[in-house]
Motif scaffolding. Structure first.
Motif, PDB file in Angstrom:
ATOM      1  N   LEU A  74       0.846  -1.152  -0.124  1.00 18.29           N
ATOM      2  CA  LEU A  74       0.074   0.052   0.115  1.00 18.29           C
ATOM      3  C   LEU A  74       0.645   1.251   0.001  1.00 18.29           C
ATOM      4  N   VAL A  80      -3.906  -2.601  -2.681  1.00 14.58           N
ATOM      5  CA  VAL A  80      -4.609  -3.197  -1.455  1.00 14.58           C
ATOM      6  C   VAL A  80      -4.587  -4.630  -1.760  1.00 14.58           C
ATOM      7  N   ARG A  96      -3.447   5.573   1.985  1.00 19.15           N
ATOM      8  CA  ARG A  96      -1.968   5.613   1.664  1.00 19.15           C
ATOM      9  C   ARG A  96      -1.508   6.960   1.954  1.00 19.15           C
TER      10      ARG A  96
END
Length: 100
Positions: A74, A80, A96
Protein backbone atom coordinates in the motif's frame (compact mmCIF):
# COMPACT_ATOMS: atom_id res chain seq x y z
CA UNK A 1 32.05 -8.03 8.35
CA UNK A 2 28.42 -8.27 7.22
CA UNK A 3 25.59 -6.05 8.38
CA UNK A 4 23.07 -7.51 10.85
CA UNK A 5 19.93 -8.97 9.31
CA UNK A 6 16.70 -6.98 9.60
CA UNK A 7 13.18 -8.35 9.77
CA UNK A 8 11.60 -7.53 6.42
CA UNK A 9 9.04 -8.91 3.99
CA UNK A 10 8.12 -8.67 0.32
CA UNK A 11 4.95 -9.40 -1.57
CA UNK A 12 5.02 -10.97 -5.02
CA UNK A 13 2.08 -9.79 -7.12
CA UNK A 14 1.06 -11.92 -10.09
CA UNK A 15 -1.79 -11.74 -12.54
CA UNK A 16 -2.95 -14.14 -15.24
CA UNK A 17 -1.91 -17.41 -13.57
CA UNK A 18 -1.66 -19.33 -16.86
CA UNK A 19 0.50 -16.66 -18.54
CA UNK A 20 1.81 -14.81 -15.49
CA UNK A 21 2.89 -11.21 -15.29
CA UNK A 22 4.95 -10.11 -12.28
CA UNK A 23 4.68 -6.67 -10.71
CA UNK A 24 8.09 -5.05 -10.10
CA UNK A 25 9.04 -1.61 -8.86
CA UNK A 26 12.12 0.37 -9.80
CA UNK A 27 13.92 2.42 -7.16
CA UNK A 28 14.33 6.07 -8.10
CA UNK A 29 17.69 7.33 -9.33
CA UNK A 30 17.81 9.89 -6.50
CA UNK A 31 17.73 7.42 -3.59
CA UNK A 32 21.01 6.84 -1.79
CA UNK A 33 20.85 3.04 -1.65
CA UNK A 34 20.69 0.94 -4.82
CA UNK A 35 19.26 3.56 -7.21
CA UNK A 36 17.53 2.01 -10.22
CA UNK A 37 17.28 -1.41 -8.57
CA UNK A 38 14.20 -3.44 -9.53
CA UNK A 39 12.48 -5.42 -6.80
CA UNK A 40 9.24 -6.72 -5.42
CA UNK A 41 7.25 -4.46 -3.11
CA UNK A 42 8.40 -4.75 0.48
CA UNK A 43 10.46 -3.39 3.32
CA UNK A 44 11.31 -3.48 6.99
CA UNK A 45 9.00 -4.68 9.73
CA UNK A 46 7.46 -1.80 11.70
CA UNK A 47 6.22 -2.11 15.30
CA UNK A 48 2.63 -1.51 14.14
CA UNK A 49 2.81 -4.64 11.96
CA UNK A 50 2.86 -6.69 15.17
CA UNK A 51 -0.53 -5.31 16.21
CA UNK A 52 -2.41 -6.18 13.00
CA UNK A 53 -5.06 -8.85 13.39
CA UNK A 54 -5.54 -11.37 10.56
CA UNK A 55 -8.30 -13.91 10.50
CA UNK A 56 -6.92 -17.44 10.39
CA UNK A 57 -3.29 -16.42 11.01
CA UNK A 58 -2.06 -17.03 14.57
CA UNK A 59 -0.14 -14.39 16.52
CA UNK A 60 3.57 -14.41 15.78
CA UNK A 61 6.19 -13.82 13.09
CA UNK A 62 4.15 -15.30 10.21
CA UNK A 63 1.37 -12.77 10.83
CA UNK A 64 3.79 -9.88 11.38
CA UNK A 65 5.57 -10.54 8.09
CA UNK A 66 2.29 -10.78 6.19
CA UNK A 67 1.13 -7.50 7.72
CA UNK A 68 4.47 -5.91 6.79
CA UNK A 69 4.21 -7.05 3.16
CA UNK A 70 0.60 -5.84 2.80
CA UNK A 71 1.45 -2.45 4.38
CA UNK A 72 4.48 -2.00 2.14
CA UNK A 73 2.41 -2.77 -0.99
CA UNK A 74 0.00 0.00 0.00
CA UNK A 75 2.76 2.47 0.93
CA UNK A 76 4.93 1.89 -2.13
CA UNK A 77 2.39 1.37 -4.89
CA UNK A 78 -1.10 2.02 -3.56
CA UNK A 79 -1.89 -1.68 -4.00
CA UNK A 80 -4.39 -3.08 -1.53
CA UNK A 81 -3.67 -6.78 -1.00
CA UNK A 82 -5.10 -9.35 1.36
CA UNK A 83 -8.70 -8.17 1.50
CA UNK A 84 -11.75 -10.23 0.67
CA UNK A 85 -14.00 -7.39 -0.52
CA UNK A 86 -13.47 -4.76 -3.25
CA UNK A 87 -11.88 -1.58 -1.89
CA UNK A 88 -13.29 1.89 -2.48
CA UNK A 89 -10.56 3.81 -4.39
CA UNK A 90 -11.16 6.95 -2.33
CA UNK A 91 -10.61 4.99 0.90
CA UNK A 92 -7.42 3.46 -0.50
CA UNK A 93 -6.11 6.95 -1.40
CA UNK A 94 -6.93 8.24 2.09
CA UNK A 95 -5.19 5.29 3.74
CA UNK A 96 -2.10 5.73 1.59
CA UNK A 97 -1.93 9.45 2.29
CA UNK A 98 -2.24 8.76 6.04
CA UNK A 99 0.71 6.34 5.84
CA UNK A 100 2.89 8.77 3.93
Amino acid sequence: MSAPLKDAAVIVLLRHPHDPEVYWVRRGDQVGYQPGFQSFLGGKLHPGDMRVEMEGVPEGPARWMRACAVREALEEAGVVAGVAEPVNPAHAREAREALL
